[in-house]
Design an enzyme around this catalytic site. Structure first.
Site, PDB file in Angstrom:
ATOM      1  N   ASP A  27      -7.982   2.174  -1.717  1.00  0.00           N
ATOM      2  CA  ASP A  27      -8.594   1.422  -0.633  1.00  0.00           C
ATOM      3  C   ASP A  27      -9.766   0.624  -1.210  1.00  0.00           C
ATOM      4  O   ASP A  27     -10.233   0.889  -2.327  1.00  0.00           O
ATOM      5  CB  ASP A  27      -9.081   2.418   0.434  1.00  0.00           C
ATOM      6  CG  ASP A  27      -9.953   1.776   1.486  1.00  0.00           C
ATOM      7  OD1 ASP A  27      -9.525   0.771   2.074  1.00  0.00           O
ATOM      8  OD2 ASP A  27     -11.072   2.267   1.708  1.00  0.00           O
ATOM      9  N   SER A  36      -5.481  -2.344   1.273  1.00  0.00           N
ATOM     10  CA  SER A  36      -6.608  -2.580   2.167  1.00  0.00           C
ATOM     11  C   SER A  36      -6.163  -3.178   3.491  1.00  0.00           C
ATOM     12  O   SER A  36      -5.059  -3.714   3.609  1.00  0.00           O
ATOM     13  CB  SER A  36      -7.589  -3.552   1.478  1.00  0.00           C
ATOM     14  OG  SER A  36      -8.622  -3.959   2.346  1.00  0.00           O
ATOM     15  N   ASN A  69      -7.646   5.022   8.552  1.00  0.00           N
ATOM     16  CA  ASN A  69      -6.441   4.261   8.239  1.00  0.00           C
ATOM     17  C   ASN A  69      -5.903   4.575   6.842  1.00  0.00           C
ATOM     18  O   ASN A  69      -4.893   4.015   6.425  1.00  0.00           O
ATOM     19  CB  ASN A  69      -6.677   2.753   8.396  1.00  0.00           C
ATOM     20  CG  ASN A  69      -7.679   2.200   7.403  1.00  0.00           C
ATOM     21  OD1 ASN A  69      -8.583   2.900   6.955  1.00  0.00           O
ATOM     22  ND2 ASN A  69      -7.525   0.938   7.066  1.00  0.00           N
TER      23      ASN A  69
END
Length: 266
Positions: free
Chosen positions: A9, A43, A219
């Site tokens: 990420d 991302s 997420n």
């Protein structure tokens, strides 16, 4: 160890709190490259929000954008693309505006970033972070057959959970997830970082159990759940720390580098 691929990420993970990459992280990526182990950035950002990171730090790699809706190889070729149509986007944005949520919506299609009000301080802050500019417009600014990668809601942090809950209830078929205490990502059905990790590993014939992943927020959960070597950053919410056992140091304290050293990957 037989590590075959590493996913990371960006915000709160690859970059520190000043949105910079630490020296140890750069070193780790270089060592992975020397071992022919792919390093993949994954991302909620758009491509234009990720490429400045690569340019600033002098390397290239595959990227996964919009929390899994778009995969590009290191030569910027599309490997995988998903999204929802303009009609669905119109319904979602109409709902957001009708409910008068304390947020601003951001629409992403391809590498287009469309907002209703460019003067909104929340948009300006996001522009400064991702180092790219939004364009003022509406859903109608896109072609009728456009594929929408995601809609992002930047919210009053005190209202984010409430807004997320209402959007989920009104659009149960869409993938809706909180990516930050002020941000809600809305994607096509089934799109998560985990689904993108599985798809790329399938395409490259890589055993996902030989994949490592780094993340710091909600997420990232699906991604961390599917890989063999999941690492949650120390700066993650406490709720997530109860769910994952392998917690590395924070994004301000070389968490990626230290974890890869610990498992013998570099």
């Amino acid at each position: 160890m037989d590590l075959e691929i590493v996913f990371s990420d960006v915000d709160g993970t690859l970059l520190n709190s000043e949105h910079k990459m630490l020296d140890g992280t750069k070193y780790a990526i270089q060592k992975l490259h020397e071992k022919d182990i792919p390093f993949v950035i994954i991302s909620a950002r758009s491509p234009s929000g990720i490429y400045p990171i690569l340019e600033e730090n002098g390397f290239s790699c595959p990227i996964i954008c919009y929390s899994g809706a778009l995969i590009l190889d290191e030569n910027k070729n599309t490997v995988y693309s998903s999204g929802f149509n303009r009609e669905i986007a119109e319904k979602v944005i109409s709902f957001i505006e009708k409910e008068n949520f304390d947020c601003c919506w951001n629409l992403y299609s391809g590498d287009n970033w469309i907002v209703k009000d460019k003067s909104d301080e929340r948009v300006i802050t996001e522009e400064n972070i991702v180092k790219t500019e939004a364009a003022r417009g509406s859903v109608e600014s896109l072609s009728i057959d456009a594929k929408i990668g995601k809609i992002l809601c930047i919210c009053n942090p005190e209202k984010t959970d409430e807004i997320e809950d209402k959007i989920k209830k009104s659009f149960p078929d869409l993938s809706v997830v909180k990516s930050f205490h002020t941000m809600i990502e809305i994607m096509a059905p089934g799109i998560t970082k985990g689904s993108a990790v599985l798809e790329l590993c399938r395409l490259w014939n890589i055993d996902v159990k030989r994949a490592a992943a780094f993340g710091d927020n909600f997420n990232d959960v699906e991604m961390l759940e599917v890989v063999g070597f999941p690492f949650l950053m120390e700066n993650a919410p406490d709720e997530l720390k109860q769910r994952f056992k392998t917690i590395t140091d924070s994004n301000n304290d070389e968490g990626i580098y230290k974890a890869l050293v610990k498992i013998g990957a570099i």
